[in-house]
Write a protein that holds these residues in place. Structure first.
Motif, PDB file in Angstrom:
ATOM      1  N   GLY A 294      15.058  -4.346  65.557  1.00 59.66           N
ATOM      2  CA  GLY A 294      14.049  -5.155  64.890  1.00 59.66           C
ATOM      3  C   GLY A 294      12.625  -5.068  65.355  1.00 59.66           C
ATOM      4  O   GLY A 294      11.709  -5.231  64.547  1.00 59.66           O
ATOM      5  N   TYR A 297       8.948  -5.396  63.910  1.00 59.10           N
ATOM      6  CA  TYR A 297       8.831  -5.843  62.522  1.00 59.10           C
ATOM      7  C   TYR A 297       9.561  -7.154  62.250  1.00 59.10           C
ATOM      8  O   TYR A 297       9.113  -7.964  61.424  1.00 59.10           O
ATOM      9  N   CYS A 298      10.680  -7.383  62.935  1.00 57.83           N
ATOM     10  CA  CYS A 298      11.479  -8.564  62.651  1.00 57.83           C
ATOM     11  C   CYS A 298      12.260  -8.953  63.898  1.00 57.83           C
ATOM     12  O   CYS A 298      12.286  -8.212  64.884  1.00 57.83           O
ATOM     13  N   ARG A 302      16.910  -9.944  60.478  1.00 57.88           N
ATOM     14  CA  ARG A 302      15.851  -9.509  59.568  1.00 57.88           C
ATOM     15  C   ARG A 302      14.829 -10.590  59.267  1.00 57.88           C
ATOM     16  O   ARG A 302      14.274 -10.650  58.172  1.00 57.88           O
ATOM     17  N   VAL A 304      11.389 -11.611  59.334  1.00 59.73           N
ATOM     18  CA  VAL A 304      10.162 -10.817  59.408  1.00 59.73           C
ATOM     19  C   VAL A 304       9.088 -11.534  60.218  1.00 59.73           C
ATOM     20  O   VAL A 304       8.891 -12.747  60.095  1.00 59.73           O
ATOM     21  N   GLN A 310       4.377  -4.181  58.010  1.00 59.10           N
ATOM     22  CA  GLN A 310       5.824  -4.022  57.887  1.00 59.10           C
ATOM     23  C   GLN A 310       6.290  -2.602  57.550  1.00 59.10           C
ATOM     24  O   GLN A 310       5.548  -1.801  56.990  1.00 59.10           O
ATOM     25  N   PRO A 312       9.670  -1.789  55.618  1.00 61.17           N
ATOM     26  CA  PRO A 312      10.877  -2.351  54.985  1.00 61.17           C
ATOM     27  C   PRO A 312      12.149  -1.564  55.268  1.00 61.17           C
ATOM     28  O   PRO A 312      13.226  -2.159  55.384  1.00 61.17           O
ATOM     29  N   VAL A 315      13.359  -2.677  58.678  1.00 55.10           N
ATOM     30  CA  VAL A 315      13.836  -4.056  58.609  1.00 55.10           C
ATOM     31  C   VAL A 315      15.237  -4.091  58.006  1.00 55.10           C
ATOM     32  O   VAL A 315      16.118  -4.828  58.466  1.00 55.10           O
ATOM     33  N   ALA A 318      17.904  -3.427  60.601  1.00 51.91           N
ATOM     34  CA  ALA A 318      17.895  -4.213  61.830  1.00 51.91           C
ATOM     35  C   ALA A 318      19.244  -4.892  62.078  1.00 51.91           C
ATOM     36  O   ALA A 318      19.824  -5.515  61.187  1.00 51.91           O
TER      37      ALA A 318
END
Length: 428
Positions: A294, A297-298, A302, A304, A310, A312, A315, A318
């Motif tokens: 993660g 980004y997260c 997930r 965020v 970001q 995607p 993510v 993750a």
């Protein structure tokens, strides 16, 4: 500059006091933690006790049925421990080296960390301790290797000794009972600075070494190019010397351990700052080959982090960690403890929680046990050692770091980098 740092630290302390009123009443712990909604902090919470050390026979508080004694004293910021096959105990003595502060917050953060001796001149050595008479106290102390670059992780494979400096792994010829000779051979280079610790662990068959390399920054603050090769666990092939990234998205994976039922690698990870006292929690997790966890980004699967530009696709990949360890506990040390090591404790992971510096109510500052069944966490965490803080949170008598099973197989050894002690825990 001292005035700027003091003034900024005072502002941070005032903010911490105000945030204490709204701090969550329970910690985000366990397999299904309650994680509060993120609240981005304009000014980082800064709160750190002053380093007091242990005086007049004062020692940590043990869980019922256990006792603690000082195995080794008079160290210089002991961080990590490795027990050799002949019973010698190695201790990495090293400390963070403060770079030039770039912002007012950098000034304040460094001033905060100095309160608990976390920044300063590094001893840059590994010392050897030997309990020749078996009474649980080391009476022999020698220099095993010195003049290193913030040494941390250690690993022995046959007659080859691997040392994790902040800038890479070096290998030395090893002779039992003797200090290392020469400068060693460089094998893998890592980017220094930021999260500087480089833990090492050998695979059960001795063919691989795994190294934790933390991020440079909190959330990729200097761009992701600067984070290349970081926030991950590396795998080194002992035979060929080839290295690759084994798992990524791990902001600062420090301690690692093998779980014997499944054969999986586990790690403890320090999560990001600036979103609240319990958001997100640090965690204990199994590590998958090629897995992404993660960062930046997260978090916790997930969720965020909208402060970050970001990706995607990442993510969506993750992986949710296995077990939350509370917000900002700075869980660093990790070892597998089999049933029978300490009375009253079954199979599980032992975790050294170094303790927070960036939340309004201090967290961590204890040595804990997470029980396991069938290869996974199976219940709430229990304290093994506590009492590292004064009741008013103003003083730190010690801070837990690395932990390992003692040479006798019936004790735990734990590094305390504020008390400058290696503690030994056994049955009462």
């Amino acid at each position: 500059m001292d005035f700027i740092a003091s003034a900024t630290s005072l502002v941070g302390g005032t903010v911490a006091a105000l945030r204490r009123l709204g701090s969550p009443k329970t910690q985000a712990f366990g397999k299904e933690p309650e994680i509060p909604e993120a609240r981005a902090q304009g000014i980082m919470t800064l709160k750190m006790p002053a380093a007091e050390g242990w005086k007049d026979g004062h020692v940590p508080t043990c869980a019922p049925g256990l006792t603690v004694n000082a195995f080794a004293t008079g160290l210089d910021h002991p961080r990590w421990i490795e027990v050799l096959p002949n019973g010698d105990v190695l201790v990495a003595e090293s400390k963070e080296q403060a770079g030039p502060p770039r912002t007012l917050m950098d000034h304040a953060a460094q001033a905060t960390m100095r309160r608990v001796k976390a920044i300063g001149k590094s001893a840059n050595r590994v010392s050897l301790w030997r309990d020749a008479d078996g009474d649980g106290v080391a009476e022999i102390r020698e220099v095993f290797v010195e003049n290193q670059n913030q040494p941390f992780g250690m690993a022995l494979v046959g007659d080859r000794f691997y040392l994790g400096n902040t800038d890479g792994i070096r290998v030395f010829d090893y002779v039992p009972g003797q200090p290392l000779q020469g400068e060693g051979e460089p094998l893998v280079s890592f980017k220094p600075h930021g999260h500087w610790t480089r833990s090492l662990i050998v695979s059960p068959d001795g063919s691989k070494i795994y190294a934790g390399v933390g991020s440079l920054s909190n959330i990729g603050d200097h761009g992701m190019e600067a984070e290349e090769g970081r926030a991950c666990i590396w795998e080194l092939d002992v035979a060929t010397g080839e290295a690759r990234i084994f798992a990524s998205g791990l902001r600062n994976a420090v301690g690692t351990a093998w779980e014997p039922v499944t054969g999986k690698l586990w790690t403890v990870v320090n999560e990001r700052d600036g979103l609240g006292d319990e958001t997100p929690p640090d965690y204990l997790t199994s590590v998958q080959d090629g897995g992404f966890y993660g960062w930046p980004y997260c978090y916790w699967g997930r969720t965020v982090d909208d402060r970050v530009e970001q990706d995607p696709a990442l993510v969506a990949r993750a992986i949710t960690p296995d077990y939350a360890l509370g917000g900002h506990t700075a869980s660093l040390g990790l070892c597998w403890m089999p049933e029978g090591t300490l009375p009253g404790f079954g199979d599980g992971m032992v975790i050294g929680q170094h303790g927070s510096w960036n939340r309004s109510i201090l967290s961590g500052y204890r040595l804990i046990f997470v029980p396991f069944e069938n290869g996974a966490p199976s219940g709430p965490a229990r304290d093994i050692l506590s009492g590292f803080l004064s009741d008013d949170e103003k003083l730190a008598y010690g801070r837990p770091v690395g932990v390992t099973i003692g040479p006798d197989g019936k004790s735990l050894l734990m590094a305390d980098d504020v008390g400058d002690v290696i503690w030994r825990v056994t049955g009462a």
